[in-house]
Design a protein around this motif. Structure first.
Motif, PDB file in Angstrom:
ATOM      1  N   ASP A  96       0.836  -1.199   0.000  1.00  0.00           N
ATOM      2  CA  ASP A  96       0.000   0.000   0.000  1.00  0.00           C
ATOM      3  C   ASP A  96       0.873   1.251   0.000  1.00  0.00           C
ATOM      4  O   ASP A  96       1.992   1.233   0.514  1.00  0.00           O
ATOM      5  N   LEU A  97       0.333   2.356  -0.533  1.00  0.00           N
ATOM      6  CA  LEU A  97       0.970   3.664  -0.409  1.00  0.00           C
ATOM      7  C   LEU A  97       0.365   4.342   0.812  1.00  0.00           C
ATOM      8  O   LEU A  97      -0.853   4.501   0.905  1.00  0.00           O
ATOM      9  N   VAL A  98       1.213   4.743   1.749  1.00  0.00           N
ATOM     10  CA  VAL A  98       0.788   5.297   3.033  1.00  0.00           C
ATOM     11  C   VAL A  98       1.389   6.691   3.208  1.00  0.00           C
ATOM     12  O   VAL A  98       2.569   6.899   2.925  1.00  0.00           O
ATOM     13  N   MET A  99       0.551   7.639   3.689  1.00  0.00           N
ATOM     14  CA  MET A  99       1.037   8.969   4.033  1.00  0.00           C
ATOM     15  C   MET A  99       1.022   9.091   5.547  1.00  0.00           C
ATOM     16  O   MET A  99       0.033   8.753   6.194  1.00  0.00           O
ATOM     17  N   ASN A 100       2.125   9.569   6.114  1.00  0.00           N
ATOM     18  CA  ASN A 100       2.228   9.766   7.554  1.00  0.00           C
ATOM     19  C   ASN A 100       2.301  11.255   7.850  1.00  0.00           C
ATOM     20  O   ASN A 100       3.142  11.961   7.281  1.00  0.00           O
ATOM     21  N   LEU A 101       1.416  11.729   8.731  1.00  0.00           N
ATOM     22  CA  LEU A 101       1.457  13.105   9.206  1.00  0.00           C
ATOM     23  C   LEU A 101       1.988  13.103  10.623  1.00  0.00           C
ATOM     24  O   LEU A 101       1.502  12.352  11.473  1.00  0.00           O
ATOM     25  N   GLY A 102       2.969  13.950  10.878  1.00  0.00           N
ATOM     26  CA  GLY A 102       3.582  14.033  12.199  1.00  0.00           C
ATOM     27  C   GLY A 102       2.675  14.659  13.244  1.00  0.00           C
ATOM     28  O   GLY A 102       2.906  14.506  14.444  1.00  0.00           O
ATOM     29  N   SER A 103       1.624  15.369  12.818  1.00  0.00           N
ATOM     30  CA  SER A 103       0.652  15.952  13.729  1.00  0.00           C
ATOM     31  C   SER A 103      -0.679  16.085  12.989  1.00  0.00           C
ATOM     32  O   SER A 103      -0.741  15.954  11.771  1.00  0.00           O
ATOM     33  N   ALA A 104      -1.743  16.330  13.738  1.00  0.00           N
ATOM     34  CA  ALA A 104      -3.091  16.405  13.173  1.00  0.00           C
ATOM     35  C   ALA A 104      -3.328  17.774  12.526  1.00  0.00           C
ATOM     36  O   ALA A 104      -3.982  18.646  13.086  1.00  0.00           O
ATOM     37  N   VAL A 105      -2.779  17.955  11.334  1.00  0.00           N
ATOM     38  CA  VAL A 105      -2.901  19.190  10.559  1.00  0.00           C
ATOM     39  C   VAL A 105      -3.402  18.800   9.172  1.00  0.00           C
ATOM     40  O   VAL A 105      -2.923  17.824   8.594  1.00  0.00           O
ATOM     41  N   ASN A 106      -4.365  19.554   8.638  1.00  0.00           N
ATOM     42  CA  ASN A 106      -4.887  19.204   7.319  1.00  0.00           C
ATOM     43  C   ASN A 106      -3.823  19.403   6.235  1.00  0.00           C
ATOM     44  O   ASN A 106      -3.179  20.444   6.159  1.00  0.00           O
ATOM     45  N   VAL A 107      -3.658  18.365   5.408  1.00  0.00           N
ATOM     46  CA  VAL A 107      -2.798  18.413   4.233  1.00  0.00           C
ATOM     47  C   VAL A 107      -3.660  18.020   3.047  1.00  0.00           C
ATOM     48  O   VAL A 107      -4.313  16.976   3.065  1.00  0.00           O
TER      49      VAL A 107
END
Length: 120
Positions: A96-107
């Motif tokens: 799978d292609l996974v995106m990781n956000l270091g904090s809960a901020v909209n991207v």
């Protein structure tokens, strides 16, 4: 959107090329595209814009990190246009292609990707 294509990548000829809209604000890992057995997901281009300060990293479901960290500030972006070589990064076969956000901020934004069967 997914279309049949004959684009060459370092992994072989792309079977399909598609686009994906991104709108994510969940801290941690989010699966963007589910892997297909025997195929690689190859990211060809992307646009990302953050609503606040956040670090974005792409992984596959191994989990192996497949991009460097993108440190983004409020209302800043990251553009990776479709390159001549036809890739920015790729998942392992069937992953799978996974995106990781270091904090809960909209991207938000979008990416252009190819599915490549077999590969090298």
């Amino acid at each position: 959107m997914i279309a049949t294509a004959s684009l060459m990548t370092p992994w072989g000829a792309a079977d399909k090329v598609g686009t994906l809209a991104i709108s994510n604000s969940a801290s941690g890992d989010t699966t963007l595209i589910s892997g297909t057995s025997g195929s690689f997901i190859v990211v060809l281009g992307m646009v990302l814009v953050a609503a606040g300060t956040v670090v974005v990293t792409f992984k596959d479901s191994t989990p192996a990190t497949i991009s460097g960290p993108f440190t983004m500030g409020t209302s800043t972006g990251n553009v990776g246009d479709c390159s001549v070589n036809g890739l920015h990064f790729a998942c392992g076969a069937g992953k799978d292609l996974v995106m990781n956000l270091g904090s809960a901020v909209n991207v938000g934004g979008h990416l252009v990707y190819a599915l490549v069967k077999g590969g090298q």
